[in-house]
Scaffold this motif. Structure first.
Motif, PDB file in Angstrom:
ATOM      1  N   TYR A 121     -16.160   3.695  13.000  1.00  0.00           N
ATOM      2  CA  TYR A 121     -16.006   2.509  12.241  1.00  0.00           C
ATOM      3  C   TYR A 121     -14.604   3.159  11.108  1.00  0.00           C
ATOM      4  N   VAL A 122     -13.577   2.269  11.026  1.00  0.00           N
ATOM      5  CA  VAL A 122     -12.589   2.321  10.212  1.00  0.00           C
ATOM      6  C   VAL A 122     -13.380   1.905   8.842  1.00  0.00           C
ATOM      7  N   VAL A 123     -13.278   2.635   7.624  1.00  0.00           N
ATOM      8  CA  VAL A 123     -14.129   2.470   6.357  1.00  0.00           C
ATOM      9  C   VAL A 123     -13.070   2.474   5.179  1.00  0.00           C
ATOM     10  N   PHE A 124     -13.151   1.347   4.437  1.00  0.00           N
ATOM     11  CA  PHE A 124     -12.328   1.360   3.356  1.00  0.00           C
ATOM     12  C   PHE A 124     -13.412   1.262   2.054  1.00  0.00           C
ATOM     13  N   CYS A 125     -12.998   1.935   1.170  1.00  0.00           N
ATOM     14  CA  CYS A 125     -13.850   1.740  -0.089  1.00  0.00           C
ATOM     15  C   CYS A 125     -12.960   1.900  -1.356  1.00  0.00           C
ATOM     16  N   GLY A 129      -8.383   3.546  -3.244  1.00  0.00           N
ATOM     17  CA  GLY A 129      -9.239   3.480  -2.239  1.00  0.00           C
ATOM     18  C   GLY A 129      -9.466   4.680  -1.556  1.00  0.00           C
ATOM     19  N   ALA A 130     -10.498   4.986  -0.697  1.00  0.00           N
ATOM     20  CA  ALA A 130     -10.246   5.872   0.337  1.00  0.00           C
ATOM     21  C   ALA A 130     -10.619   5.061   1.734  1.00  0.00           C
ATOM     22  N   LEU A 131      -9.775   5.615   2.545  1.00  0.00           N
ATOM     23  CA  LEU A 131      -9.761   5.071   4.015  1.00  0.00           C
ATOM     24  C   LEU A 131      -9.935   5.952   4.984  1.00  0.00           C
ATOM     25  N   LEU A 132     -10.975   5.842   5.866  1.00  0.00           N
ATOM     26  CA  LEU A 132     -11.217   6.721   6.844  1.00  0.00           C
ATOM     27  C   LEU A 132     -10.961   6.044   8.202  1.00  0.00           C
ATOM     28  N   THR A 133     -10.590   7.051   8.986  1.00  0.00           N
ATOM     29  CA  THR A 133     -10.245   6.285  10.249  1.00  0.00           C
ATOM     30  C   THR A 133     -10.673   7.381  11.566  1.00  0.00           C
ATOM     31  N   PRO A 134     -11.502   6.789  12.545  1.00  0.00           N
ATOM     32  CA  PRO A 134     -11.942   7.509  13.425  1.00  0.00           C
ATOM     33  C   PRO A 134     -10.723   8.180  14.380  1.00  0.00           C
ATOM     34  N   PRO A 142       0.934  -1.324   0.089  1.00  0.00           N
ATOM     35  CA  PRO A 142       0.088  -0.131   0.030  1.00  0.00           C
ATOM     36  C   PRO A 142       0.975   1.173  -0.127  1.00  0.00           C
ATOM     37  N   GLU A 143       0.070   2.238  -0.736  1.00  0.00           N
ATOM     38  CA  GLU A 143       0.888   3.785  -0.812  1.00  0.00           C
ATOM     39  C   GLU A 143      -0.195   4.607  -0.351  1.00  0.00           C
ATOM     40  N   SER A 144       0.032   5.348   0.777  1.00  0.00           N
ATOM     41  CA  SER A 144      -0.961   6.164   1.020  1.00  0.00           C
ATOM     42  C   SER A 144      -0.616   7.760   0.973  1.00  0.00           C
ATOM     43  N   THR A 145      -1.553   8.548   0.753  1.00  0.00           N
ATOM     44  CA  THR A 145      -1.446  10.020   0.839  1.00  0.00           C
ATOM     45  C   THR A 145      -1.232  10.369   2.371  1.00  0.00           C
ATOM     46  N   ALA A 146      -1.046  11.778   2.484  1.00  0.00           N
ATOM     47  CA  ALA A 146      -1.174  12.162   3.751  1.00  0.00           C
ATOM     48  C   ALA A 146      -2.755  12.204   4.371  1.00  0.00           C
ATOM     49  N   ARG A 147      -2.847  12.012   5.634  1.00  0.00           N
ATOM     50  CA  ARG A 147      -3.846  11.893   6.271  1.00  0.00           C
ATOM     51  C   ARG A 147      -4.554  13.471   6.123  1.00  0.00           C
ATOM     52  N   GLU A 148      -5.710  13.481   6.012  1.00  0.00           N
ATOM     53  CA  GLU A 148      -6.536  14.982   6.264  1.00  0.00           C
ATOM     54  C   GLU A 148      -7.537  14.710   7.392  1.00  0.00           C
ATOM     55  N   ASP A 149      -8.124  15.885   7.759  1.00  0.00           N
ATOM     56  CA  ASP A 149      -8.971  15.987   8.765  1.00  0.00           C
ATOM     57  C   ASP A 149     -10.391  15.921   8.263  1.00  0.00           C
ATOM     58  N   GLY A 150     -11.138  14.935   8.830  1.00  0.00           N
ATOM     59  CA  GLY A 150     -12.659  15.112   8.509  1.00  0.00           C
ATOM     60  C   GLY A 150     -13.453  15.336   9.664  1.00  0.00           C
ATOM     61  N   ASP A 151     -14.698  15.074   9.733  1.00  0.00           N
ATOM     62  CA  ASP A 151     -15.527  15.522  10.674  1.00  0.00           C
ATOM     63  C   ASP A 151     -15.612  14.433  11.921  1.00  0.00           C
ATOM     64  N   GLY A 152     -14.611  14.126  12.771  1.00  0.00           N
ATOM     65  CA  GLY A 152     -14.365  13.312  13.728  1.00  0.00           C
ATOM     66  C   GLY A 152     -13.634  12.183  13.234  1.00  0.00           C
ATOM     67  N   TYR A 153     -12.790  12.136  11.988  1.00  0.00           N
ATOM     68  CA  TYR A 153     -11.975  11.059  11.598  1.00  0.00           C
ATOM     69  C   TYR A 153     -10.953  11.797  10.623  1.00  0.00           C
ATOM     70  N   THR A 154      -9.978  10.994  10.182  1.00  0.00           N
ATOM     71  CA  THR A 154      -9.178  11.340   9.224  1.00  0.00           C
ATOM     72  C   THR A 154      -9.370  10.563   7.935  1.00  0.00           C
ATOM     73  N   ARG A 155      -8.726  10.986   7.095  1.00  0.00           N
ATOM     74  CA  ARG A 155      -9.152  10.417   5.500  1.00  0.00           C
ATOM     75  C   ARG A 155      -7.820  10.592   4.922  1.00  0.00           C
TER      76      ARG A 155
END
Length: 362
Positions: free
Chosen positions: A157-161, A91-96, A63-76
């Motif tokens: 939830y951690v979300v991956f799509c 894919g998009a990965l969201l982490t609480p 896996p190669e990831s972009t820098a995490r950015e802030d969302g509404d109560g989670y990072t993306r």
């Protein structure tokens, strides 16, 4: 009219006889195998053989990831990885926010005959204003203006799509090119639906293997074609502990009726495993997941599925879970006023059920 004189989408004369021959002899309760674990191994091996795409367990995800950015109560973040040896997938990965490990959701996007967006149908695209406009239009049409992936991340939830082949970043298809793509893969001894199933299987393994995820609490969730993918992933992957399938469950014979999209070809190839119907019906494949917690939601006004086909499938599913003493782990519901959509009220009910089986609120 077709060359044989039948209107488009109508089975030619000999096809009803073939349909009548489908008795699904490997189904649980019909199969001579009476031990459920032995049946599950046999049924899963049968499905796997009909995917026409071999297992990809030895392919590194890398896996190669972009820098995490802030969302509404989670990072993306965006993650690019190898689900198979045939190409890279984004894919998009969201982490609480918080220490974790968290329960997780593999969100599987729908078809909808719209290909410019894939993962963006479930996760709000923070990285592309053009896709954001398209995604918001999609969310308004099907999800009451919500992005289900973001809603789940807010719940903890951690979300991956990820994009399926032909959507989003993966050479978006045009509707009339689906059949050509499927044909090309068949000629190569492979399968479009099989590739999709393998990728979903591998995506579940990637998600379960993340340090931030509680591997015992990974669920698959999807709407429409994503609902099909969700119960299929639960059946084929031991990494999926539960599933929510919205607007995609029926008996196969309920699909093989005049006017059905299935008879048209095109989109049907994403969900067609050649020869499998000689062994198992669609709910039989989903039953391989038993006794995992499973939720099937449908709309009483959904034009894509006959009421009889849905009733038949739900009855067969309930019989399997009941035979295992696990009736309480399965819910099958038809919402009378709903069409082919996943509105906010249905989302809240589905996510509350998911909270209860993952223990996220305990």
């Amino acid at each position: 009219m077709t060359a044989g004189g039948d209107p488009p989408g109508v089975l030619p004369g000999f096809h009803p006889a073939l349909k009548d021959e489908l008795t699904f002899p490997l189904a649980w309760g019909t199969s001579p195998v009476r031990d459920f674990e032995a049946w599950r191994r046999t049924a899963r091996a049968t499905v796997e053989a009909h995917l026409l795409v071999d297992r990809q367990d030895d392919t590194p995800y890398a896996p190669e990831s972009t820098a995490r950015e802030d969302g509404d109560g989670y990072t993306r973040e965006l993650v690019t990885l190898s689900l198979t040896r045939y190409g890279r997938v984004r894919g998009a990965l969201l982490t609480p926010r918080g220490p974790g490990p968290f329960p997780a959701v593999l969100f599987l996007h729908d078809h909808g005959s719209r290909f410019d967006i894939g993962k963006e149908k479930a996760v709000r695209p923070w990285y592309d204003d053009t896709r954001l406009a398209a995604a918001e239009e999609w969310a308004d049409r099907h999800f009451d203006g919500r992005f289900p992936g973001d809603e789940l991340a807010r719940r903890g939830y951690v979300v991956f799509c990820a994009d399926a082949l032909g959507w989003g970043d993966r050479e978006p298809l045009a509707y009339e090119r689906q059949q050509a793509l499927a044909s090309n893969l068949f000629h190569l001894g492979s399968s479009l639906a099989g590739l999709l199933a393998r990728e979903d299987q591998r995506a579940a393994g990637f998600l379960a293997g993340l340090d931030r995820v509680d591997a015992r609490r990974v669920a698959a969730v999807g709407f429409s074609m994503g609902g099909y993918r969700a119960w299929q992933a639960a059946a084929l992957s031991d990494d999926v502990a539960a599933a929510v399938s919205v607007c995609w469950m029926t008996g196969l014979k309920g699909l093989l009726v005049p006017g059905s999209n299935t008879l048209r070809g095109q989109s049907a190839f994403h969900m067609l495993h050649p020869g499998l119907a000689r062994h198992l019906d669609l709910p039989d494949v989903a039953s391989i997941a038993a006794p995992k917690p499973m939720l099937f939601l449908g709309g009483g006004r959904d034009p894509l599925f006959t009421a009889e086909g849905v009733r038949t499938a739900h009855t067969r599913l309930r019989a399997v879970w009941h035979s295992l003493g696990a009736a309480g782990r399965l819910r099958t519901e038809t919402w009378p006023e709903a069409g082919h959509a996943f509105p906010g009220r249905m989302q809240e009910a589905a996510f509350a059920w998911l909270d209860s089986v993952t223990g996220i609120r305990s």
